[in-house]
Scaffold this motif. Sequence first.
Motif, PDB file in Angstrom:
ATOM      1  N   SER A 128      -4.781  10.495  -3.383  1.00  0.00           N
ATOM      2  CA  SER A 128      -5.761  11.240  -4.744  1.00  0.00           C
ATOM      3  C   SER A 128      -4.685  10.692  -6.077  1.00  0.00           C
ATOM      4  O   SER A 128      -5.094  11.628  -6.736  1.00  0.00           O
ATOM      5  CB  SER A 128      -5.416  12.451  -4.358  1.00  0.00           C
ATOM      6  OG  SER A 128      -6.727  12.287  -2.834  1.00  0.00           O
ATOM      7  N   LEU A 129      -3.410   9.679  -6.026  1.00  0.00           N
ATOM      8  CA  LEU A 129      -3.112   9.006  -7.040  1.00  0.00           C
ATOM      9  C   LEU A 129      -3.624   9.005  -8.241  1.00  0.00           C
ATOM     10  O   LEU A 129      -3.663   7.180  -8.360  1.00  0.00           O
ATOM     11  CB  LEU A 129      -1.354   9.111  -7.010  1.00  0.00           C
ATOM     12  CG  LEU A 129      -0.620   8.704  -8.058  1.00  0.00           C
ATOM     13  CD1 LEU A 129      -0.248   9.776  -8.860  1.00  0.00           C
ATOM     14  CD2 LEU A 129       0.246   7.478  -7.216  1.00  0.00           C
ATOM     15  N   ASP A 130      -3.530   9.244  -9.030  1.00  0.00           N
ATOM     16  CA  ASP A 130      -4.791   8.597 -10.442  1.00  0.00           C
ATOM     17  C   ASP A 130      -3.983   7.533 -10.928  1.00  0.00           C
ATOM     18  O   ASP A 130      -1.808   7.838 -11.552  1.00  0.00           O
ATOM     19  CB  ASP A 130      -5.287  10.016 -11.106  1.00  0.00           C
ATOM     20  CG  ASP A 130      -6.206   9.451 -12.145  1.00  0.00           C
ATOM     21  OD1 ASP A 130      -5.907   8.542 -13.441  1.00  0.00           O
ATOM     22  OD2 ASP A 130      -7.049   9.962 -12.015  1.00  0.00           O
ATOM     23  N   ARG A 131      -4.118   6.930 -11.032  1.00  0.00           N
ATOM     24  CA  ARG A 131      -3.528   5.281 -12.221  1.00  0.00           C
ATOM     25  C   ARG A 131      -3.203   5.745 -13.573  1.00  0.00           C
ATOM     26  O   ARG A 131      -1.954   5.371 -13.500  1.00  0.00           O
ATOM     27  CB  ARG A 131      -4.085   4.631 -12.009  1.00  0.00           C
ATOM     28  CG  ARG A 131      -5.410   3.654 -12.956  1.00  0.00           C
ATOM     29  CD  ARG A 131      -5.952   2.606 -12.660  1.00  0.00           C
ATOM     30  NE  ARG A 131      -6.021   2.505 -11.130  1.00  0.00           N
ATOM     31  CZ  ARG A 131      -6.174   1.098 -10.868  1.00  0.00           C
ATOM     32  NH1 ARG A 131      -5.312  -0.148 -11.070  1.00  0.00           N
ATOM     33  NH2 ARG A 131      -5.580   0.723  -9.511  1.00  0.00           N
ATOM     34  N   ALA A 164       0.295  -7.864  -0.041  1.00  0.00           N
ATOM     35  CA  ALA A 164       1.101  -6.590   0.483  1.00  0.00           C
ATOM     36  C   ALA A 164       1.620  -5.733  -1.187  1.00  0.00           C
ATOM     37  O   ALA A 164       1.896  -6.433  -1.018  1.00  0.00           O
ATOM     38  CB  ALA A 164       0.689  -5.872   1.789  1.00  0.00           C
ATOM     39  N   ALA A 165       0.629  -4.361  -0.819  1.00  0.00           N
ATOM     40  CA  ALA A 165       1.699  -4.451  -1.690  1.00  0.00           C
ATOM     41  C   ALA A 165       2.344  -2.391  -1.771  1.00  0.00           C
ATOM     42  O   ALA A 165       0.706  -1.524  -0.961  1.00  0.00           O
ATOM     43  CB  ALA A 165       1.375  -3.920  -2.851  1.00  0.00           C
ATOM     44  N   VAL A 166       3.397  -2.140  -2.501  1.00  0.00           N
ATOM     45  CA  VAL A 166       3.720  -0.594  -2.010  1.00  0.00           C
ATOM     46  C   VAL A 166       4.057   0.071  -3.765  1.00  0.00           C
ATOM     47  O   VAL A 166       4.555  -0.443  -3.604  1.00  0.00           O
ATOM     48  CB  VAL A 166       4.547  -0.542  -1.193  1.00  0.00           C
ATOM     49  CG1 VAL A 166       4.007  -1.268   0.292  1.00  0.00           C
ATOM     50  CG2 VAL A 166       5.909  -1.221  -1.171  1.00  0.00           C
ATOM     51  N   ARG A 204      -4.404   0.800  -6.219  1.00  0.00           N
ATOM     52  CA  ARG A 204      -5.073   1.342  -6.119  1.00  0.00           C
ATOM     53  C   ARG A 204      -5.255   1.852  -4.762  1.00  0.00           C
ATOM     54  O   ARG A 204      -6.234   3.316  -3.806  1.00  0.00           O
ATOM     55  CB  ARG A 204      -6.053   0.192  -5.730  1.00  0.00           C
ATOM     56  CG  ARG A 204      -7.432   0.251  -5.074  1.00  0.00           C
ATOM     57  CD  ARG A 204      -7.963  -0.805  -4.398  1.00  0.00           C
ATOM     58  NE  ARG A 204      -7.007  -2.077  -3.758  1.00  0.00           N
ATOM     59  CZ  ARG A 204      -7.129  -1.791  -2.596  1.00  0.00           C
ATOM     60  NH1 ARG A 204      -7.452  -0.596  -1.731  1.00  0.00           N
ATOM     61  NH2 ARG A 204      -6.074  -2.493  -1.358  1.00  0.00           N
ATOM     62  N   GLU A 205      -4.043   2.066  -3.805  1.00  0.00           N
ATOM     63  CA  GLU A 205      -3.747   2.020  -2.416  1.00  0.00           C
ATOM     64  C   GLU A 205      -3.524   3.963  -2.505  1.00  0.00           C
ATOM     65  O   GLU A 205      -3.729   4.554  -1.870  1.00  0.00           O
ATOM     66  CB  GLU A 205      -3.323   1.089  -1.492  1.00  0.00           C
ATOM     67  CG  GLU A 205      -3.414   0.627  -1.019  1.00  0.00           C
ATOM     68  CD  GLU A 205      -4.581  -0.030   0.061  1.00  0.00           C
ATOM     69  OE1 GLU A 205      -4.245   1.272   0.733  1.00  0.00           O
ATOM     70  OE2 GLU A 205      -4.799  -0.528   0.845  1.00  0.00           O
ATOM     71  N   ALA A 206      -2.683   3.791  -3.305  1.00  0.00           N
ATOM     72  CA  ALA A 206      -1.763   5.405  -3.512  1.00  0.00           C
ATOM     73  C   ALA A 206      -2.791   5.821  -3.965  1.00  0.00           C
ATOM     74  O   ALA A 206      -3.466   7.579  -3.542  1.00  0.00           O
ATOM     75  CB  ALA A 206      -0.672   4.984  -5.206  1.00  0.00           C
ATOM     76  N   PHE A 248       5.995   4.209   1.788  1.00  0.00           N
ATOM     77  CA  PHE A 248       5.487   4.317   0.352  1.00  0.00           C
ATOM     78  C   PHE A 248       3.962   4.205   0.937  1.00  0.00           C
ATOM     79  O   PHE A 248       3.066   2.699   1.302  1.00  0.00           O
ATOM     80  CB  PHE A 248       5.946   3.329  -0.592  1.00  0.00           C
ATOM     81  CG  PHE A 248       7.681   2.752  -0.310  1.00  0.00           C
ATOM     82  CD1 PHE A 248       7.950   3.954  -1.060  1.00  0.00           C
ATOM     83  CD2 PHE A 248       8.741   1.682   0.313  1.00  0.00           C
ATOM     84  CE1 PHE A 248       9.773   3.735  -1.778  1.00  0.00           C
ATOM     85  CE2 PHE A 248       9.837   1.729   0.474  1.00  0.00           C
ATOM     86  CZ  PHE A 248      10.534   2.752  -0.720  1.00  0.00           C
ATOM     87  N   PRO A 249       3.577   4.880  -0.342  1.00  0.00           N
ATOM     88  CA  PRO A 249       2.042   4.523  -0.536  1.00  0.00           C
ATOM     89  C   PRO A 249       1.413   2.754  -0.846  1.00  0.00           C
ATOM     90  O   PRO A 249       2.431   2.436  -1.519  1.00  0.00           O
ATOM     91  CB  PRO A 249       1.382   5.879  -1.453  1.00  0.00           C
ATOM     92  CG  PRO A 249       2.338   6.336  -1.676  1.00  0.00           C
ATOM     93  CD  PRO A 249       4.124   5.460  -1.824  1.00  0.00           C
ATOM     94  N   GLY A 250       0.594   2.929  -0.522  1.00  0.00           N
ATOM     95  CA  GLY A 250       0.427   1.521  -0.665  1.00  0.00           C
ATOM     96  C   GLY A 250      -0.017  -0.140   1.595  1.00  0.00           C
ATOM     97  O   GLY A 250      -0.987   1.001   2.030  1.00  0.00           O
ATOM     98  N   GLY A 251      -0.662  -1.154   0.588  1.00  0.00           N
ATOM     99  CA  GLY A 251      -1.025  -1.716   1.581  1.00  0.00           C
ATOM    100  C   GLY A 251      -1.849  -3.507   1.702  1.00  0.00           C
ATOM    101  O   GLY A 251      -0.638  -3.471  -0.388  1.00  0.00           O
ATOM    102  N   LYS A 252      -2.421  -3.228   1.940  1.00  0.00           N
ATOM    103  CA  LYS A 252      -3.205  -4.782   1.693  1.00  0.00           C
ATOM    104  C   LYS A 252      -3.650  -5.046   0.234  1.00  0.00           C
ATOM    105  O   LYS A 252      -4.318  -4.471   0.227  1.00  0.00           O
ATOM    106  CB  LYS A 252      -4.346  -5.641   2.583  1.00  0.00           C
ATOM    107  CG  LYS A 252      -4.154  -5.494   4.276  1.00  0.00           C
ATOM    108  CD  LYS A 252      -4.856  -5.062   5.292  1.00  0.00           C
ATOM    109  CE  LYS A 252      -4.689  -5.277   6.871  1.00  0.00           C
ATOM    110  NZ  LYS A 252      -6.188  -5.256   7.291  1.00  0.00           N
TER     111      LYS A 252
END
Length: 197
Positions: A96-99, A39-41, A89-91, A71-75
């Motif tokens: 709706s945080l645009d990369r 996972a990543a945050v 992607r998760e954020a 924190f925003p994040g996930g698998k």
Amino acid sequence: MTLRDRLEQALAKGHENDLDHLLYNERDHIDDLKILRDAAVLIAVTDRPDPGVIFVQRPQHMRNHPGQVAFPGGKIDPEDHDPIDAALREAHEEVSLDRSHVDVIGLTDSFQSGSGYNIQPVLSVIPPDLPFVADPTEVESWFEAPLEYLLDPKNRTTHEGTWNGRKRHYYEIYWQDYRIWGITAGILNNLGKRLDW
């Protein structure tokens, strides 16, 4: 020196040496780290004179970690290129945080959770006052807390609890009405030591 430069230099310097303390993760309680799900945050720091960090609060109806601050994040999904791609992607999905608004600084120490995840934090800088929109299926609300407050050891307390029959230590930080604890507070504790904030 910009906030981004300051964070980048501090993170690089902080990773030159091993930390001489336990990270308060679950690594020592997991028999086989290979079975963990990656996972990543995203640690999104707002670029303002008093920088803040963006958090989400999970809805109570979620199966995993209901009501917790994170924190925003996930698998990390198979289509994600790496932990950074997954965190971005998760954020975007959650708030709706645009990369295109995210300036990634780098990775810091991964944490292993007793719930079965190997979590990779991604440190970044974002513009202040972005118009976040929470996805109600994943996020009850979002908030920003001051980075300096979060990284100040005086604002963290250490606790001991029992989970799955084992004693665990964890950190806890209160900001206004929000309780930041467990892996999220542990990541903040470690980040503070890496940055020497």
